[in-house]
Design an enzyme around this catalytic site. Structure first.
Site, mmCIF file in Angstrom:
data_model
loop_
_atom_site.group_PDB
_atom_site.id
_atom_site.type_symbol
_atom_site.label_atom_id
_atom_site.label_comp_id
_atom_site.label_asym_id
_atom_site.label_seq_id
_atom_site.Cartn_x
_atom_site.Cartn_y
_atom_site.Cartn_z
ATOM 1 N N GLU A 56 0.853 -1.076 0.035
ATOM 2 C CA GLU A 56 -0.116 -0.115 0.043
ATOM 3 C C GLU A 56 0.913 1.225 -0.066
ATOM 4 O O GLU A 56 0.454 2.342 -0.632
ATOM 5 C CB GLU A 56 -1.013 0.181 1.065
ATOM 6 C CG GLU A 56 -2.011 -1.091 1.062
ATOM 7 C CD GLU A 56 -3.047 -1.249 -0.143
ATOM 8 O OE1 GLU A 56 -3.027 0.032 -0.592
ATOM 9 O OE2 GLU A 56 -3.490 -2.037 -0.526
ATOM 10 N N TYR B 273 -4.681 -9.442 -12.702
ATOM 11 C CA TYR B 273 -4.063 -9.816 -11.307
ATOM 12 C C TYR B 273 -2.609 -10.509 -11.866
ATOM 13 O O TYR B 273 -1.471 -10.321 -11.229
ATOM 14 C CB TYR B 273 -4.822 -10.673 -10.434
ATOM 15 C CG TYR B 273 -4.101 -11.503 -9.263
ATOM 16 C CD1 TYR B 273 -3.769 -10.763 -8.192
ATOM 17 C CD2 TYR B 273 -3.726 -12.755 -9.393
ATOM 18 C CE1 TYR B 273 -3.207 -11.184 -7.276
ATOM 19 C CE2 TYR B 273 -2.881 -13.313 -8.487
ATOM 20 C CZ TYR B 273 -2.649 -12.837 -7.269
ATOM 21 O OH TYR B 273 -2.223 -13.182 -6.043
#
Length: 701
Positions: free
Chosen positions: A491, A631
């Site tokens: 993140e 992905y």
């Protein structure tokens, strides 16, 4: 020498003192001023249409609208006060509705087309736009085409109706998904092997007559997963698995209907298939590109998956013979989670809770910030200012060694600990984009604090990371699992993408890149969490202060790719099913397709009776339609970037600068393939990904 702490940023941070009524009034005013500008552009005389009169004001209005409203609609994820959250949610609904309205403005699109033609004429006369300006023109034209604005009115109306019906169908599918409350029941004997702390959480149905006491298990992950992983009785796992697969049979007709509507919309817009429509503005470019990628990667994964399956099947045979259970030499869907766990326990004996003792939240967060600052040549300066909750940390971000305000980068917020009614996962919000200001900005209203924004120079970016790390207990400080460390590192990658991008137009800022590339930079950065050097730097046992031992580091690294062939074949099955249903021109039996494809790709055998698993494939109704391949697609780039540039020395600032200049700085202002090529020095390949997984590049079967 000046210390950066005494420097004044050229732009104040956002204010966080809004009230429910100010959220709504600021949102309404921002929408209104954008609508007024759209009206103005729509009424321009055709002879005055140009890049400066159409594209620049539209881009400035879009940037200003987002700068004002993004922080306002962010409150719903973090505010303590319910009234603030509700107002923020309402503001987001208003913005979405306005977004739909704005995307269907035929009159504005006519002006955009006229301006694009004027740009072409000027080019012929030698007046050329910069590359990013040209990209803006192309994207605005493409937006209109994809929204159906180039269609005649009658067809446009049909399109609107189909889109509304599709939206309604997807919402209904998601509503069923969220409200699903089915259960499956077992006796205590049937649940042999399931941990007692899990059993104690199940609802008990008292015995009555001939029926013994039963345990009722929901299909929520914490309830059902332990049955798949721990129940020793294969019949129990089979029944749990089949019930789980069929839990959303109610969605089957909705799934079929959504696909039919997508086929009609794609055809109306002039695309061969829905997948071609979806992938047109992605990095992969077309449905054919996705199939090519999947065929190549699955052919290389299959031999490794076959080996994994043989290993797990041998474990199954051994256990069945030991327990006197019949063995038919098959590896079923309900065997995978169970034997995968047994294999990890048997071969690695890695204790997750022991590893956790080495990752103190305060040590890890500090180390990760330090690693990123050193690698990318920036400094975080803690600043006291308004925040939405006392636990939130606010930082101003500067170039390392900044002497004056020209070294200012932007602001970031860390909101790391759980509290009631807060967003419950980890995510990054790019609250305000960085972009070049133009004189148009002075005519466009105000920032979210109601103050007029600057009109020259740059608008600086603001990002916020929201996470839910454990808090300290009386016995232990706040600790993190290694998984959480990886997530945090990932993140923070998005945070820096949002801070270090430097573009002219806000729509290209930071993470505004193709959907099938957006995760690649952060997926690449996860690799740091598996490097011995970095693991030692980030770890410190909460009692002894010792870093992780070499033995534990070795076990941790080995655990990363256990049974990875079968894992990625499963991903490949989901991606292939997604592409097949979005390229087929006619309806088929999707339950049969789901089960047959899974058996041929994932190498796990189904039950004789097919369960309608497609009814629970929420990704396809939640924004990932014809996109599940992304992905694995972005992982391939991530592995190539890491192996080619960083692997030699992951903490070398020289590589950090290359990454910053070639990947982060351009954001979406150019094709992602150009950024990758400049970073790697060649076109990307899947070799590094396969080598990372298997130690070698497997040959095709």
């Amino acid at each position: 020498m000046h210390h950066p702490a005494v420097l004044t940023p050229p732009q104040p941070p956002p204010t966080w003192s809004h009230t429910p009524s100010s959220i709504l009034s600021l949102t309404t005013a921002a929408i209104e001023s954008t609508r007024t500008l759209h009206d103005k552009i729509a009424s321009l005389d055709p002879s005055s249409l140009s890049f400066a009169s159409v594209m620049l004001p539209l881009a400035a209005a879009e940037a200003r609208l987002e700068s004002i409203t993004e922080p306002l609609s962010f409150y719903q994820n973090v505010a303590v006060d319910k009234a603030l959250r509700d107002a923020s949610n309402e503001a987001e609904v208003m913005l979405r509705d306005f977004g739909v309205e704005a995307s269907m403005r035929v009159d504005v699109y006519a002006a955009v087309k006229g301006a694009a033609e004027a740009v072409e004429r000027a080019e012929e006369e030698g007046v050329k736009l910069e590359a990013e300006e040209k990209r803006l023109v192309e994207k605005m034209i493409l937006d209109g085409k994809r929204a159906g604005l180039a269609l005649p009115e009658a067809e446009r109306n049909v399109l609107m109706d189909l889109k509304k019906e599709l939206s309604q169908t997807c919402l209904e599918f998601s509503k069923n998904f969220n409200e699903e409350n089915g259960t499956v029941r077992f006796t205590l004997a049937e649940l042999d092997g399931v941990p007692t702390d899990v059993l104690s959480g199940y609802k008990k149905i008292p015995a009555s007559g001939d029926t013994p006491e039963l345990y009722e298990i929901t299909f929520k992950t914490p309830d059902i997963t332990p049955v798949f992983k721990f129940a020793t009785n294969p019949s129990t796992r089979r029944r749990a698995s089949m019930a789980f697969e069929a839990r959303l049979a109610i969605n089957v007709p909705l799934f079929t209907k959504a696909l039919a509507l997508r086929r009609r919309i794609a055809s109306l817009l002039g695309y061969k298939t829905w997948a071609d429509f979806v992938t047109e503005d992605k990095m992969v470019g077309s449905a054919e590109g996705v199939f090519k990628f999947l065929d190549d990667i699955l052919a290389k994964l299959k031999p490794v998956g076959i080996k994994d399956r043989q290993v797990l099947l041998a474990l199954k045979k051994e256990e069945h013979l030991e327990k006197g259970l019949p063995f038919d030499n098959e590896f079923y869907l309900w065997d995978y989670r169970y034997y995968d766990r047994k294999y990890v326990e048997k071969t690695l004996s890695l204790d997750d809770s022991l590893v956790k003792e080495y990752f103190r939240v305060d040590t890890v967060v500090g180390s990760i910030l330090e690693i990123y600052q050193d690698l990318l040549g920036v400094e975080f300066r803690k600043c006291e200012g308004q925040v939405w909750h006392p636990e939130v940390q606010q930082f101003s971000v500067w170039e390392k060694g900044a002497k004056d305000e020209t070294g200012f980068v932007g602001y970031t917020y860390l909101d790391l600990f759980p509290r009631e009614n807060k967003y419950s996962h980890a995510a990054v919000w790019p609250l305000i984009a960085g972009y070049q200001l133009t004189p148009v900005d002075s005519q466009l209203g105000t920032h979210s604090d109601g103050q007029a924004g600057p009109t020259t120079g740059r608008n600086y970016p603001v990002t916020a990371m929201v996470a839910n790390l454990a808090k300290a207990t009386p016995e232990k400080p706040a600790l993190m699992r290694h998984d959480d460390v990886v997530t945090f590192f990932h993140e923070m990658g998005h945070v820096f993408h949002g801070l270090l991008s430097r573009v002219k137009f806000s729509r290209f800022h930071g993470t505004s890149v193709a959907r099938d590339f957006v995760e690649a930079p952060s997926q690449m950065l996860e690799n740091w969490c598996w490097e011995p050097k970095v693991l030692r730097k980030m770890s410190s046992h909460y009692q002894t202060k010792e870093p992780l031992s070499d033995e534990l580091i070795d076990k941790l690294i080995k655990s990363r790719y256990t049974n990875v062939g079968l894992f990625y074949l499963r991903q490949g099955f989901f991606a292939t099913f997604d592409m097949k249903v979005h390229t087929d021109q006619v309806e088929e039996d999707y339950t049969a397709l789901w089960n047959n494809l899974r058996e041929s790709i994932s190498l796990v055998k189904n039950d004789k009776e097919f369960a309608p698993g497609q009814g629970s494939f929420g990704h396809l109704m939640g924004g990932y339609d014809a996109g599940y391949y992304g992905y694995m697609y972005s992982l391939v780039f991530a592995a190539d970037m890491y192996a080619t540039v960083f692997k030699a020395d992951p903490l070398d600032p020289k590589f950090g600068k290359l990454y910053r200049d070639k990947i982060l700085l351009p954001g979406g202002s150019r094709n992602e393939s150009t950024s990758l090529r400049e970073f790697l020095g060649r076109d990307p390949t899947s070799d590094a990904f396969l080598k990372e997984l298997f130690g070698t590049v497997p040959a095709n079967l």
